[in-house]
Design a protein around this motif. Structure first.
Motif, PDB file in Angstrom:
ATOM      1  N   ASN A  98       0.811  -1.224   0.000  1.00  8.65           N
ATOM      2  CA  ASN A  98       0.000   0.000   0.000  1.00  8.65           C
ATOM      3  C   ASN A  98       0.840   1.268   0.000  1.00  8.65           C
ATOM      4  OD1 ASN A  98       1.035  -0.285   2.563  1.00  8.65           O
ATOM      5  ND2 ASN A  98      -0.809   0.437   3.606  1.00  8.65           N
ATOM      6  N   ALA A  99       2.142   1.127  -0.193  1.00  2.11           N
ATOM      7  CA  ALA A  99       3.034   2.276  -0.087  1.00  2.11           C
ATOM      8  C   ALA A  99       3.091   3.110  -1.363  1.00  2.11           C
ATOM      9  CB  ALA A  99       4.445   1.822   0.286  1.00  2.11           C
ATOM     10  N   ASN A 121       2.879   6.734  -2.417  1.00  2.73           N
ATOM     11  CA  ASN A 121       1.665   7.287  -1.820  1.00  2.73           C
ATOM     12  C   ASN A 121       2.047   8.264  -0.714  1.00  2.73           C
ATOM     13  OD1 ASN A 121      -0.029   5.791  -3.462  1.00  2.73           O
ATOM     14  ND2 ASN A 121      -0.263   4.114  -1.982  1.00  2.73           N
ATOM     15  N   SER A 122       1.047   9.028  -0.259  1.00  2.00           N
ATOM     16  CA  SER A 122       1.291   9.984   0.819  1.00  2.00           C
ATOM     17  C   SER A 122       1.825   9.259   2.060  1.00  2.00           C
ATOM     18  CB  SER A 122      -0.005  10.714   1.155  1.00  2.00           C
ATOM     19  OG  SER A 122       0.178  11.603   2.235  1.00  2.00           O
ATOM     20  N   GLY A 123       2.871   9.805   2.630  1.00  2.00           N
ATOM     21  CA  GLY A 123       3.466   9.206   3.827  1.00  2.00           C
ATOM     22  C   GLY A 123       4.607   8.261   3.533  1.00  2.00           C
ATOM     23  N   PHE A 156       9.556   1.071  -0.900  1.00  2.00           N
ATOM     24  CA  PHE A 156       9.237   2.386  -0.349  1.00  2.00           C
ATOM     25  C   PHE A 156       9.549   2.380   1.148  1.00  2.00           C
ATOM     26  CE2 PHE A 156       6.466   1.631  -3.954  1.00  2.00           C
ATOM     27  CZ  PHE A 156       6.493   2.817  -4.658  1.00  2.00           C
ATOM     28  N   THR A 157       9.861   3.557   1.673  1.00  7.26           N
ATOM     29  CA  THR A 157      10.077   3.699   3.125  1.00  7.26           C
ATOM     30  C   THR A 157       9.060   4.685   3.675  1.00  7.26           C
ATOM     31  OG1 THR A 157      11.755   5.394   2.705  1.00  7.26           O
ATOM     32  CG2 THR A 157      12.531   3.149   3.084  1.00  7.26           C
TER      33      THR A 157
END
Length: 205
Positions: A98-99, A121-123, A156-157
């Protein structure tokens, strides 16, 4: 005297045919035929190949695999075949799922240029592309020449959560550092309170 009748055989011409490349397909129609007769030669592609055309001395004679003509002279025909392009799948996925989103996966012709892209994505922030745990690129848009099946992971991180801490010593002392301070969630920041003369630090609130 009894007359004798003789039948003069008609002139014949030779037809030679071959496949190019040799193992790409089969050809039929070779032999000796009467001049002026209608002759048909046929070409059938083997698996992995497609018939292209009939040529003679480098000149295209027909693009039909079944080539018919009136035989006027010896013929030396070549049935040309081309190899079918091979393809390779490119799988691309996001980690964590979901990243972010990934684009560019699919099936592509071997040797072609392929580009996969990753959008966080956001975050989250894009980190790198890996395959079997090995980093392939640190660019979110990764281009490569396709030589084999690919199984790519866009990593993603999570963006760190940052808090702002604003110290206030009031009117009877000072605090250091002064002014708003930022600190990452889970981190720490040290403040030193210095009371004014005749005052003591009572408590932190």
């Amino acid at each position: 005297c009894t007359p004798v009748w003789y039948v003069v055989p008609g002139a014949t011409q030779m037809i030679a045919i071959q496949a190019n490349p040799a193992g790409a397909g089969s050809v039929n129609g070779v032999g000796s035929f009467v001049t002026g007769s209608s002759v048909t030669v046929t070409a059938t592609a083997n698996g992995g190949y497609t018939f292209t055309n009939w040529t003679e001395n480098g000149t295209v004679q027909s693009t039909s695999s079944s080539y018919s003509f009136i035989l006027a002279t010896n013929r030396n025909l070549i049935a040309n075949f081309t190899s079918n392009p091979t393809t390779n799948p490119v799988a691309a996925q996001a980690n964590p799922a979901n990243a972010g989103s990934v684009n560019g996966g699919g099936s592509f012709v071997t040797g072609s240029s392929v580009t996969v892209t990753a959008t966080a994505n956001s975050g989250y922030t894009f980190t790198n592309w890996t395959e079997n745990g090995t980093v392939q690129s640190t660019s979110s848009s990764y281009s490569f020449t396709l030589a084999a099946n690919r199984n790519l992971v866009a990593n993603f991180t999570t963006n760190p959560i940052v808090y702002t801490v604003t110290p206030d010593a009031g009117t009877n002392g000072s605090i250091s550092p002064n002014g708003p301070q930022t600190v990452v969630k889970g981190g720490s920041i040290a403040f030193t309170a210095t009371p004014a003369r005749d005052y003591l630090v009572e408590q932190w609130l």
